[in-house]
Scaffold this motif. Structure first.
Motif, short mmCIF file in Angstrom:
data_model
loop_
_atom_site.label_atom_id
_atom_site.label_comp_id
_atom_site.label_asym_id
_atom_site.label_seq_id
_atom_site.Cartn_x
_atom_site.Cartn_y
_atom_site.Cartn_z
N TYR A 1 9.76 -7.28 -10.16
CA TYR A 1 8.86 -6.19 -9.78
C TYR A 1 7.96 -6.70 -8.66
CZ TYR A 1 5.87 -2.10 -10.08
OH TYR A 1 5.20 -0.96 -9.78
N ASN A 2 7.78 -5.88 -7.64
CA ASN A 2 6.99 -6.19 -6.44
C ASN A 2 7.71 -7.11 -5.47
OD1 ASN A 2 4.68 -4.59 -6.44
ND2 ASN A 2 3.65 -5.93 -7.91
N ASN A 3 8.99 -7.36 -5.66
CA ASN A 3 9.80 -7.97 -4.61
C ASN A 3 10.25 -6.84 -3.69
OD1 ASN A 3 12.11 -8.98 -3.10
ND2 ASN A 3 12.08 -10.73 -4.49
N PRO A 4 10.01 -6.94 -2.38
CA PRO A 4 10.35 -5.83 -1.47
C PRO A 4 11.82 -5.43 -1.51
CG PRO A 4 8.95 -7.43 -0.35
CD PRO A 4 9.35 -8.04 -1.67
N TYR B 1 0.83 -1.21 0.00
CA TYR B 1 0.00 0.00 0.00
C TYR B 1 0.86 1.26 0.00
CZ TYR B 1 -4.06 -2.90 1.33
OH TYR B 1 -5.08 -3.83 1.37
N ASP B 2 1.91 1.25 0.82
CA ASP B 2 2.79 2.41 0.91
C ASP B 2 3.47 2.70 -0.42
OD1 ASP B 2 2.09 2.53 3.59
OD2 ASP B 2 3.91 1.52 4.29
N ALA B 3 3.92 1.64 -1.08
CA ALA B 3 4.59 1.81 -2.38
C ALA B 3 3.61 2.33 -3.43
CB ALA B 3 5.19 0.49 -2.83
N THR B 4 2.37 1.85 -3.37
CA THR B 4 1.37 2.29 -4.34
C THR B 4 1.08 3.78 -4.18
OG1 THR B 4 0.35 0.10 -4.44
CG2 THR B 4 -1.02 1.96 -5.09
N ILE C 1 -1.22 -6.11 -14.99
CA ILE C 1 -0.06 -6.95 -15.28
C ILE C 1 1.00 -6.90 -14.18
CG2 ILE C 1 1.37 -5.33 -16.57
CD1 ILE C 1 0.63 -8.99 -17.45
N LEU C 2 1.07 -5.80 -13.46
CA LEU C 2 2.10 -5.66 -12.43
C LEU C 2 1.50 -5.68 -11.03
CD1 LEU C 2 4.48 -3.08 -14.12
CD2 LEU C 2 4.80 -5.53 -13.85
N ARG C 3 0.39 -6.38 -10.88
CA ARG C 3 -0.22 -6.52 -9.56
C ARG C 3 0.67 -7.39 -8.67
NH1 ARG C 3 -2.49 -9.96 -13.15
NH2 ARG C 3 -2.79 -12.13 -12.50
N TYR C 4 0.34 -7.41 -7.41
CA TYR C 4 1.13 -8.16 -6.43
C TYR C 4 0.86 -9.65 -6.54
CZ TYR C 4 2.96 -9.60 -1.87
OH TYR C 4 3.66 -10.23 -0.86
N ASN C 5 1.92 -10.43 -6.73
CA ASN C 5 1.83 -11.89 -6.79
C ASN C 5 2.77 -12.56 -5.80
OD1 ASN C 5 -0.04 -12.79 -8.99
ND2 ASN C 5 1.22 -11.40 -10.21
N THR C 6 3.22 -11.83 -4.79
CA THR C 6 4.26 -12.22 -3.84
C THR C 6 5.61 -12.27 -4.55
OG1 THR C 6 4.22 -14.67 -3.97
CG2 THR C 6 2.54 -13.59 -2.61
N LYS C 7 6.64 -12.70 -3.84
CA LYS C 7 7.99 -12.74 -4.43
C LYS C 7 8.11 -13.80 -5.51
CE LYS C 7 9.59 -13.02 -0.24
NZ LYS C 7 10.48 -13.17 0.96
N GLY C 8 7.17 -14.73 -5.54
CA GLY C 8 7.19 -15.79 -6.54
C GLY C 8 6.36 -16.96 -6.06
N TYR C 9 6.24 -17.98 -6.89
CA TYR C 9 5.50 -19.17 -6.48
C TYR C 9 5.93 -20.37 -7.30
CZ TYR C 9 2.36 -17.49 -10.26
OH TYR C 9 1.84 -17.03 -11.44
N ALA D 1 9.34 0.24 -8.50
CA ALA D 1 9.78 -1.15 -8.43
C ALA D 1 8.82 -2.00 -7.61
CB ALA D 1 11.19 -1.25 -7.82
N GLN D 2 7.91 -1.35 -6.89
CA GLN D 2 6.85 -2.05 -6.16
C GLN D 2 5.56 -1.25 -6.25
OE1 GLN D 2 9.53 -1.11 -3.76
NE2 GLN D 2 10.78 -2.89 -4.24
N GLY D 3 4.47 -1.92 -5.93
CA GLY D 3 3.17 -1.28 -5.85
C GLY D 3 2.49 -1.16 -7.21
N TYR D 4 1.19 -0.88 -7.17
CA TYR D 4 0.49 -0.60 -8.42
C TYR D 4 1.06 0.70 -8.99
CZ TYR D 4 -2.97 -4.21 -7.57
OH TYR D 4 -3.59 -5.43 -7.37
N PRO D 5 1.48 0.69 -10.26
CA PRO D 5 2.11 1.90 -10.79
C PRO D 5 1.15 3.06 -10.98
CG PRO D 5 1.96 0.20 -12.49
CD PRO D 5 1.56 -0.44 -11.19
#
Length: 449
Positions: free
Chosen positions: A203-206, A125-128, A167-175, A148-152
């Motif tokens: 992208y979206n890795n903290p 949220y803060d990054a967004t 396309i750049l939504r949060y999906n965690t660091k990976g899966y 580099a993080q958050g909804y652009p």
């Protein structure tokens, strides 16, 4: 060639490049609405005037969830829409749902109370919020600076920015994990394709910064395990953010040859799953948009798949879900939500089997929940829906189970099924970029998973 690319579809759907639309910067006054009148990611915090859409109160709080948990299991249906009464709900139905009612007399939609369950980590949220005034499109809309993080684009001004959020939504660091796709025939028979994949998001890795992003969105490897005629093939992808600046790297392992080779990037209307989908339908839409003129229509209240925990249950078998013509609608849950609507029309002189597409994006997650598709005769052809849920234990909002209908052939493909898998997809799994090499692909393809 079509079946070769299917194996890249089960866990992937993240290749996107978008053309530039009219630009208008977000003002500091507009950005100040995030977290007040708007949610931290840009949705309207208030409910609707009729009281049928509640206010957002933070979404599902983070908590432990077992695989069979359904936070809304006690809900009772509000009403059921059928082929006999769907016209009275016409204003809240996509053209795709109307076509399903017109094509299949037994089709129905069971509508439940609306829950705005979407929730994300606080750092996201803060990054967004920081992005609201600090991010701008560049390279004609195929890239942006500086995030580099958050909804652009939490307060989007055009369709290009809207789709970047998807396309750049949060999906965690990976899966990593196993998923399945069912290619159906009109009588309900189907072929199941099973795959195992590993994905790391940059992208979206903290830990990622604007300087370390280096235009990379994700790295992925995926291999097909079934059916036998496709088993053993595997692919490696290096996916950039800006695909005009840098082409996606794609390598494949061919078990017959016993080696890895690099292949050209695939996209647009290359067929998938026995021709029931195109490559750019992965993840509901993955681009690029350069063959289309994009128009942002605005926001509407629509009936969409939402909080459908039943479809993810390990109590179900795939045969319980798959039916002739459409999935088992007794298992599907629909709710009234506000969605962003955008149109994409094929540009003169450009080629694609889809002439027009209409997208419906959830205001609370930026997920594409539905897509209407027209052929080059201006006839309605295909429809896709994504059954979104929130995994509160992560937390993350996913559009995993997707159904892609071909109304003309009366066939469909249901993707991202894992009901019969002994283990759920593992989120927040990651490996460094150095793991995703052609050499590792061969080991990955031949390992005993």
């Amino acid at each position: 060639m079509a079946h070769k690319k299917n194996r890249m579809t089960l866990l992937l759907g993240v290749l996107l490049a978008l053309p530039l639309a009219a630009l208008a910067k977000v003002t500091p006054e507009e950005a100040a609405q995030l977290g007040t009148t708007l949610t931290p990611i840009g949705a309207e915090k208030a409910g609707n005037a009729a009281g049928t859409i509640p206010a957002w109160d933070g979404g599902l709080p983070q908590k432990e969830m077992k695989r069979s948990d359904n936070p809304y299991a006690a809900d009772k249906p509000l009403y059921t829409i059928t082929a006999a009464n769907y016209k009275q709900y016409s204003a809240q139905l996509t053209e795709g749902y109307k076509a399903l009612f017109q094509t299949f007399p037994d089709y129905k939609m069971i509508v439940y109370p609306t829950h705005r369950s979407a929730s994300y980590p606080q750092w996201f949220y803060d990054a967004t919020k920081k992005n609201a005034t600090g991010v701008e499109l560049n390279d004609n809309g195929y890239g942006f600076c500086c995030a580099a993080q958050g909804y652009p684009f939490p307060i989007p001004k055009n369709g290009t920015e809207l789709m970047w959020n998807h396309i750049l939504r949060y999906n965690t660091k990976g899966y990593r994990g196993y998923v399945n796709a069912a290619e159906t025939q009109p009588d309900g028979s189907y072929v199941l394709e099973r795959a195992y994949g590993e994905i790391t998001f940059i992208y979206n890795n903290p830990k990622t910064t604007v300087d370390t992003l280096k235009n990379q969105n994700l790295y992925a490897m995926v291999k097909t395990l079934a059916p036998p005629n496709k088993a053993g093939t595997a692919d490696l992808l290096h996916v950039p953010v800006d695909r005009i600046k840098e082409q996606t790297g794609v390598w494949e392992f061919n078990p017959a040859l016993g080696r890895v080779r690099r292949i050209g990037e695939v996209g647009y209307d290359n067929p998938l799953f026995d021709g029931l989908m195109t490559h750019d339908q992965l993840d509901m839409f993955n681009g690029p948009f350069d063959r289309y003129t994009v128009k942002l229509i605005g926001k509407k209240e629509m009936l969409v798949p939402y909080n459908d925990y039943v479809l993810y249950s390990d109590k179900l078998k795939y045969k319980d879900i798959i039916r002739g013509g459409h999935i088992n609608q007794d298992l599907a849950r629909y709710e009234l939500h506000r969605v962003w609507v955008m149109e994409a029309d094929l540009k003169p002189g450009f080629s694609h089997i889809y002439k027009k597409r209409v997208f419906y994006l959830d205001e609370d997650s930026w997920l594409v929940l539905a897509q209407d598709i027209y052929d080059n005769r201006d006839q309605f052809w295909r429809f896709a829906e994504a059954h979104a849920i929130t995994f509160a234990n992560v937390p993350v909002v996913v559009n995993g189970v997707q159904v892609h209908y071909d109304l003309q052939s009366r066939r469909y493909v249901a993707v991202n099924l894992f009901n019969e898998e002994p283990q759920q997809v593992e989120y927040d799994w990651e490996q460094p970029p150095s793991y995703f090499t052609p050499q590792q692909l061969q080991k990955f393809a031949t390992a005993g998973k």
